[in-house]
Design a protein around this motif. Structure first.
Motif, PDB file in Angstrom:
ATOM      1  N   GLY A  84       1.472  22.658  21.554  1.00 39.36           N
ATOM      2  CA  GLY A  84       1.519  23.780  20.629  1.00 39.36           C
ATOM      3  C   GLY A  84       0.876  23.462  19.297  1.00 39.36           C
ATOM      4  N   GLY A  85      -0.093  22.543  19.317  1.00 33.61           N
ATOM      5  CA  GLY A  85      -0.757  22.174  18.070  1.00 33.61           C
ATOM      6  C   GLY A  85       0.092  21.321  17.156  1.00 33.61           C
ATOM      7  N   ALA A  86       1.237  20.823  17.669  1.00 29.58           N
ATOM      8  CA  ALA A  86       2.157  19.975  16.887  1.00 29.58           C
ATOM      9  C   ALA A  86       2.658  20.685  15.636  1.00 29.58           C
ATOM     10  N   THR A  87       2.951  22.000  15.766  1.00 29.69           N
ATOM     11  CA  THR A  87       3.546  22.767  14.669  1.00 29.69           C
ATOM     12  C   THR A  87       4.786  23.473  15.190  1.00 29.69           C
ATOM     13  N   THR A 300      -2.911  28.164  28.533  1.00 29.86           N
ATOM     14  CA  THR A 300      -3.152  26.913  27.815  1.00 29.86           C
ATOM     15  C   THR A 300      -3.501  27.153  26.354  1.00 29.86           C
ATOM     16  N   GLU A 301      -3.810  28.409  26.013  1.00 24.69           N
ATOM     17  CA  GLU A 301      -4.101  28.813  24.632  1.00 24.69           C
ATOM     18  C   GLU A 301      -5.126  27.901  23.957  1.00 24.69           C
ATOM     19  N   GLY A 302      -6.200  27.642  24.665  1.00 27.23           N
ATOM     20  CA  GLY A 302      -7.307  26.890  24.090  1.00 27.23           C
ATOM     21  C   GLY A 302      -7.247  25.389  24.272  1.00 27.23           C
ATOM     22  N   SER A 303      -6.110  24.854  24.695  1.00 25.94           N
ATOM     23  CA  SER A 303      -6.035  23.407  24.916  1.00 25.94           C
ATOM     24  C   SER A 303      -6.825  23.052  26.166  1.00 25.94           C
ATOM     25  N   HIS A 324      -8.607  21.740  17.759  1.00 28.51           N
ATOM     26  CA  HIS A 324      -7.438  21.151  17.102  1.00 28.51           C
ATOM     27  C   HIS A 324      -6.329  20.868  18.114  1.00 28.51           C
ATOM     28  N   LYS A 325      -5.967  21.863  18.923  1.00 29.59           N
ATOM     29  CA  LYS A 325      -4.908  21.659  19.915  1.00 29.59           C
ATOM     30  C   LYS A 325      -5.298  20.577  20.914  1.00 29.59           C
ATOM     31  N   THR A 326      -6.540  20.622  21.364  1.00 29.15           N
ATOM     32  CA  THR A 326      -7.004  19.641  22.342  1.00 29.15           C
ATOM     33  C   THR A 326      -6.987  18.237  21.766  1.00 29.15           C
ATOM     34  N   TYR A 327      -7.495  18.095  20.562  1.00 29.86           N
ATOM     35  CA  TYR A 327      -7.580  16.769  19.953  1.00 29.86           C
ATOM     36  C   TYR A 327      -6.205  16.206  19.617  1.00 29.86           C
TER      37      TYR A 327
END
Length: 420
Positions: A84-87, A300-303, A324-327
């Motif tokens: 979740g983008g770590a948020t 996956t919302e872009g991941s 961002h999410k992937t990285y």
């Protein structure tokens, strides 16, 4: 090169499943003696993971309702490491996409990336747990038990990993993945899980096993003292029932979609046989020469973690990729290779030609090509005619149609039979 003829193939797997999941959960909880462990008004933190687990909304809601009947005040917290983008908002959004909302569950959802430090384990590494879970009177750990994509052992992906990587949030996940390079993932997951059980008020764990059709076939409630050994048994059952590809040798594997809701690594390495990891490659097969990934799942919302396993992909997938999410996910898992973008093309035709031109001197009629929706949906798959002789020898396989030319639309993209 001429494209091979293809036909739709059905695989027969073990179809046993639970027909009344709430009733089975109630039966499992009845044997735990929870009425003697929960006081009226006790707060109970229930884990919410990020995977696309079958019936997870039904399972979670049933737990909430049963705990309420005992006078408790349950709430759900995201237990998904860096996803979740770590948020906090990103992780709450992941739960929402799984049908887990406050309105649907009938209880609060408390999402935070803050953790409580519980001290150091005997090996010297710190133990972290979600701050809301750490302050609750009890914790209920819920997760699917299955083969992991990063390591192999008696404990892989399940309740123990949820307590270590999931409940540890981004901070814990980042540290434990790094420590695993030296100490091994097996040791980290097992030791941290046991430390969480020892230091936290874990009430019980609920292990979930799915069949090859992505259906819930077993749920098992385990008291804290039984989680480790109980999960080992569930993992053995899960591996027996998981879906796999029916061929050992594949020249080209076409995958319509990858995503976090399919596998922690976008595509399940236990299915593709393709792995790249700093911890090593434990996969035993199948052997796939070229992998072509066409797109990302919506969930996956872009991941795009796992795209690094592919040899070729499409421009449209790259455009959908949330870097961002992937990285964040790749770096937390110390797996930058899984976010590496392969060669990509504007059309499927170009990507297919790249695959066929890089597998060696093989004619179109001889190419072993397999086309799947994703690594979780393997009941029906497209195969090339080169497998015709092998199918006859396998009674669990059945052709569903005639051999036909590969269909491409006017834009040069595959017409997939798996499109909803």
């Amino acid at each position: 090169m001429k494209l091979p003829q293809m036909a739709l193939l059905a695989q027969a797997f073990d179809r046993r499943r639970l027909t009344d999941i709430p009733a089975e959960i109630k039966k499992q909880l009845a044997g735990l003696g929870l009425e003697n462990k929960i006081k009226n008004g006790d707060t109970i933190a229930i884990t919410g993971g990020s995977r696309g687990i079958a019936d997870i909304d039904v399972i979670t809601k049933t737990l909430v309702e049963e705990l309420k009947l005992l006078g408790a005040q349950p709430f759900i917290f995201p237990a998904m490491g860096s996803h979740g983008g770590a948020t906090d908002r990103g992780q709450a959004k992941v739960l929402e996409c799984l049908g887990i909302t406050e309105a649907a569950m009938g209880c609060p959802i408390r999402s935070s990336m803050e953790v409580a430090y519980l001290g150091d384990a005997s090996d010297g590494y710190p133990i972290y747990v979600d701050k809301y879970a750490g302050a609750a009177d009890h914790i209920v750990v819920v997760n699917r038990v299955k083969a992991h994509t990063k390591f192999e052992g008696p404990i892989e992906s399940g309740l123990m990993k949820m307590m270590a990587i999931g409940m540890g949030k981004h901070r814990g996940a980042e540290y434990y993945h790094s420590a695993a390079v030296k100490l091994t993932f097996q040791r980290i997951v097992e030791n941290v899980g046991l430390e969480v059980i020892r230091r936290c008020p874990v009430l019980f764990g609920l292990g979930i096993v799915e069949n090859a059709y992505h259906q819930t076939c077993l749920v098992k409630a385990l008291l804290p003292r039984d989680i480790l050994e109980g999960e080992k048994k569930l993992l053995a059952i899960s591996k027996e029932r998981m879906a796999r590809l029916p061929f050992d040798q594949i020249d080209v594997l076409v995958i319509d979609e990858i995503g976090k809701d399919v596998s922690g690594t976008g595509m399940d390495t236990n299915v593709t046989g393709r792995n790249r990891d700093i911890l090593g490659d434990f996969t035993a097969g199948p052997f796939v020469k070229r992998i072509f990934v066409r797109d990302l799942t919506d969930g996956t919302e872009g991941s795009a973690i796992g795209i690094g396993f592919a040899d070729f992909t499409t421009t449209r997938l790259v455009a959908k990729m949330d870097r961002h999410k992937t990285y964040v996910n790749c770096l937390t898992a110390i797996s930058p290779e899984k976010g590496a973008i392969p060669m990509y093309f504007d059309t499927d035709r170009e990507a297919l030609e790249a695959c066929l031109n890089t597998i060696g001197d093989i004619s179109g009629e001889e190419v072993r090509l397999v086309h799947i929706k994703n690594t979780q949906a393997l009941e029906n798959i497209l195969i090339s005619r080169a497998y015709e002789s092998e199918i006859i020898q396998k009674p669990e396989l059945k052709l569903l149609d005639e051999w036909k030319e590969i269909r491409l639309n006017q834009d040069g993209n595959l017409v997939s039979p798996f499109t909803d």
